[in-house]
Write a protein that holds these residues in place. Structure first.
Motif, short mmCIF file in Angstrom:
data_model
loop_
_atom_site.label_atom_id
_atom_site.label_comp_id
_atom_site.label_asym_id
_atom_site.label_seq_id
_atom_site.Cartn_x
_atom_site.Cartn_y
_atom_site.Cartn_z
N LEU A 145 35.28 42.84 40.54
CA LEU A 145 34.17 43.78 40.69
C LEU A 145 33.83 43.85 42.17
N THR A 146 34.31 44.90 42.83
CA THR A 146 34.18 44.99 44.29
C THR A 146 33.61 46.31 44.78
N GLY A 147 33.34 47.25 43.88
CA GLY A 147 32.82 48.54 44.30
C GLY A 147 33.83 49.65 44.12
N VAL A 148 33.47 50.86 44.52
CA VAL A 148 34.29 52.04 44.31
C VAL A 148 34.91 52.47 45.64
N SER A 149 36.21 52.73 45.62
CA SER A 149 36.88 53.23 46.81
C SER A 149 37.92 54.25 46.40
N GLY A 153 26.92 54.65 41.98
CA GLY A 153 25.64 54.56 41.30
C GLY A 153 25.80 54.52 39.79
N GLN A 154 26.73 55.30 39.24
CA GLN A 154 26.98 55.28 37.80
C GLN A 154 27.55 53.93 37.37
N LEU A 155 28.46 53.38 38.18
CA LEU A 155 29.03 52.07 37.87
C LEU A 155 27.95 51.00 37.82
N GLY A 168 43.59 42.79 42.47
CA GLY A 168 43.43 44.23 42.58
C GLY A 168 42.10 44.63 41.97
N PRO A 169 41.75 45.90 42.04
CA PRO A 169 40.45 46.34 41.51
C PRO A 169 40.38 46.23 40.00
N GLY A 170 39.21 45.90 39.50
CA GLY A 170 38.99 45.86 38.06
C GLY A 170 37.65 46.44 37.67
N ASP A 171 37.09 47.30 38.54
CA ASP A 171 35.73 47.80 38.35
C ASP A 171 35.59 48.63 37.08
N ARG A 172 36.51 49.56 36.84
CA ARG A 172 36.37 50.44 35.68
C ARG A 172 36.58 49.69 34.38
N SER A 173 37.54 48.77 34.36
CA SER A 173 37.74 47.99 33.13
C SER A 173 36.53 47.09 32.87
N LEU A 216 25.64 41.18 44.11
CA LEU A 216 26.77 40.47 43.50
C LEU A 216 28.10 41.15 43.84
N ILE A 217 28.11 42.47 43.71
CA ILE A 217 29.34 43.21 43.96
C ILE A 217 29.85 42.95 45.37
N ASP A 218 28.94 42.82 46.33
CA ASP A 218 29.36 42.57 47.72
C ASP A 218 29.94 41.17 47.89
#
Length: 588
Positions: free
Chosen positions: A157-161, A215-217, A132-137, A235-237
């Motif tokens: 780390l996959t981006g914001v959705s 952009g902030q991330l 699952g997503p873990g971008d914010r953590s 990298l994120i991609d």
């Protein structure tokens, strides 16, 4: 008579038992506040959980119910620890994406202040998002000195959705007709009920929000990890990353287990070091900001409603009751010790009438000579912006969701649903518009005219008040309003927000407004002040307080809150919350 005395003695017995329990608990708390045994401390923080903005300090509730850790507790523990020579560092456990962007930025800022005091900070995760997503953590973790990842863990780390629900198809199946109106086209709350997909304005707004937050991330992680933003995007991609891939990409410093992180932290801290939970440390050492002139802090969190504050089962937190907010502002304004007021808002809006009641109490406090500084948390949009706009200064996180200057109202016509089940309703009314709010009939032409007049009046008042409070031309406000949600960074560029920063930044402006140095020692006092334990016992026995029932309800619903948050836009009454931010799928 016998039954009377039996009830009386039972009541007295209950009072004695509760007082004894409460007194014993308070005595234990006093004893428990002794200093930690060790003179060398490493803080242990659990950031792998959703954090309430603020949990009122309530000794009796703590005795009867488990206390929930809050964002305020985490930030206060870090700010207190950076001034404590015994504390050498912090170890934090992170993982899922339960914490929203605004709160993540608040915690990261506190970690950076902690590190700036020449202390170390280790982040550990079993997995930054397990399938699952873990971008914010991971964004939070990138503010730490070193990042550890458990073997087999992932860096998600996959981006914001964001996912936004559209229920029009389901309503059609049920023969329910939404009769909703909004001002203006970006006020997309009603789209959840009236559309089967994005309208062009709705899509435009969401793409702009996602773009700015992405952009902030990227900029935050790149700064924290010393990476080039363009390379990080590449990298994120490629994400998510296996443990060894994350090390090779320099997203993680070391693979290991928590006991290894703990050993490394204790060795770094020095001989005799102990790992102490943040809550235990805060209970022992006390909160920061306990000396000097008083700054009142008022928390306004949850959906805005008339009356008293209560539990909002959809968000898992409290709703913001206008009566309680007015009481808080009135008491802070009347207290001669209070030099300024810091108003912390985390709300997507709600009732227009309740919002205006709260706004007026803020204005009155300023007229009484108390400067008011607003600090925006995860969201301060629609009604949440209405109650903020008249402050002396507004501070928002870059990722705060704000604006949404618009209005929505209407009803669901359910007559088709009842027809399907063969249910007939008999209705008798007298007055041309007596059935205007009935869900059994659509609006008549004249009722539609009255609804439009209401929407136009509220929207006009919103725009005029913003223009006056923010010293902007009405035409400019109309251009940036239209119900559109902005990030804090976007809102600052538009003049809706004064500064970007966290609650500590806002506290600095509160000091300045009070005529103090920006780093002067101050006493932060929460308003309204909590009742004494004895008063709480009396309220509990007499039924005057619903706090215990609210706490129990909140605990019972906790396991269902992730699902309820997703369903919230579908079950809220749009007629009752005219100033509500549309669902964005971005808040937690």
């Amino acid at each position: 008579m016998y039954r009377f005395f039996r009830g009386l003695f039972a009541l007295i017995g209950l009072i004695v038992v509760v007082v004894a329990a409460g007194g014993g608990y308070l005595a234990y708390k006093a004893w428990d506040r002794e200093e930690p045994v060790s003179d060398t401390i490493v803080l242990n923080l659990d950031l792998d959980q959703d954090l309430a903005e603020y949990v009122p300090a309530d000794p009796l509730s703590e005795a009867l119910f488990a206390r929930t850790e809050s964002l305020r507790d985490v930030v206060d523990a870090l700010d207190r620890a950076r001034m404590d020579p015994r504390v050498k560092g912090v170890v934090a456990r992170l993982g899922g994406d339960q914490i929203g962007t605004g709160k993540a930025q608040e915690i990261r800022a506190a970690v950076e202040r902690f590190r700036a005091s020449d202390r170390f900070a280790f982040a550990f995760s079993h997995s930054f998002g397990e399938l699952g997503p873990g971008d914010r953590s991971y964004y939070m973790a990138s503010g730490f000195e070193r990042i550890w990842l458990q073997p087999v863990g992932l860096v998600g780390l996959t981006g914001v959705s964001a996912s936004v629900p559209f229920a029009r198809g389901a309503l059609d199946e049920l023969n329910i007709t939404p009769e909703l109106r909004h001002r203006e086209e970006y006020k997309s709350f009603m789209n959840t009920f009236t559309e089967k997909g994005f309208t062009e304005p709705h899509r435009e707004m969401m793409e702009a929000l996602i773009g700015d937050l992405e952009g902030q991330l990227v900029s935050g992680i790149a700064q924290g990890r010393g990476m080039d933003p363009a390379a990080l995007r590449q990298l994120i991609d490629r994400g998510p990353f296996l443990d060894r891939e994350a090390v090779a990409a320099k997203l993680v410093d070391q693979i290991g287990y928590f006991d290894e992180v703990r050993s490394a932290a204790l060795a770094r801290a020095g001989a005799g070091a102990e790992l102490i939970d943040g809550a235990d440390y805060l209970r022992s050492a006390g909160r920061p900001h306990v000396s000097g002139p008083t700054i009142a802090v008022i928390y306004g969190t949850g959906s805005i409603q008339s009356g008293k504050t209560g539990v909002d089962p959809l968000s898992g937190g409290t709703s913001m009751g206008s009566e309680d907010m007015v009481e808080a502002f009135d008491k802070a304004a009347a207290d001669p010790q209070v030099r300024a007021i810091l108003f912390r808002i985390d709300s997507g809006g709600g009732s227009a009438v309740a919002s205006e009641t709260i706004r007026r109490s803020l204005v009155k406090a300023r007229e009484a000579g108390k400067p008011v500084i607003v600090s925006m948390g995860e969201a301060a949009a629609s009604g949440g912006y209405w109650i903020a706009m008249n402050a002396d200064r507004i501070v928002a996180q870059p990722g705060t969701l704000t604006g949404s200057i618009g209005v929505v109202a209407g009803k669901m016509v359910t007559s088709g649903l009842w027809d399907r089940f063969g249910i007939e309703w008999g209705e008798i009314s007298k007055g041309a518009h007596a059935s205007m709010w009935s869900s059994l009939t659509p609006y008549s032409d004249t009722e539609s005219q009255r609804l439009d007049a209401i929407l136009d009046d509220i929207y006009g008042a919103f725009v005029r008040n913003v223009a006056e409070a923010r010293r902007l031309p009405v035409t400019s406000v109309r251009d940036i309003a239209k119900g559109r949600v902005w990030t804090g960074a976007q809102a600052k560029a538009l003049g809706l927000v004064d500064e970007l920063g966290d609650m500590d930044t806002a506290l600095g402006f509160a000091r300045q407004a009070a005529g103090l140095a920006q780093d002067a020692a101050v006493t932060v006092e929460i308003f309204p002040k909590p009742d004494s334990p004895f008063r709480q016992v009396v309220d509990l026995v007499t039924g005057a307080s619903e706090a215990r029932t609210a706490a129990a309800t909140q605990a019972m619903l906790a396991r269902f809150q992730p699902l309820l948050r997703e369903l919230a836009p579908l079950v809220r009454d749009p007629a009752a919350e005219t100033l509500t931010m549309p669902p964005t799928g971005l808040t937690r």
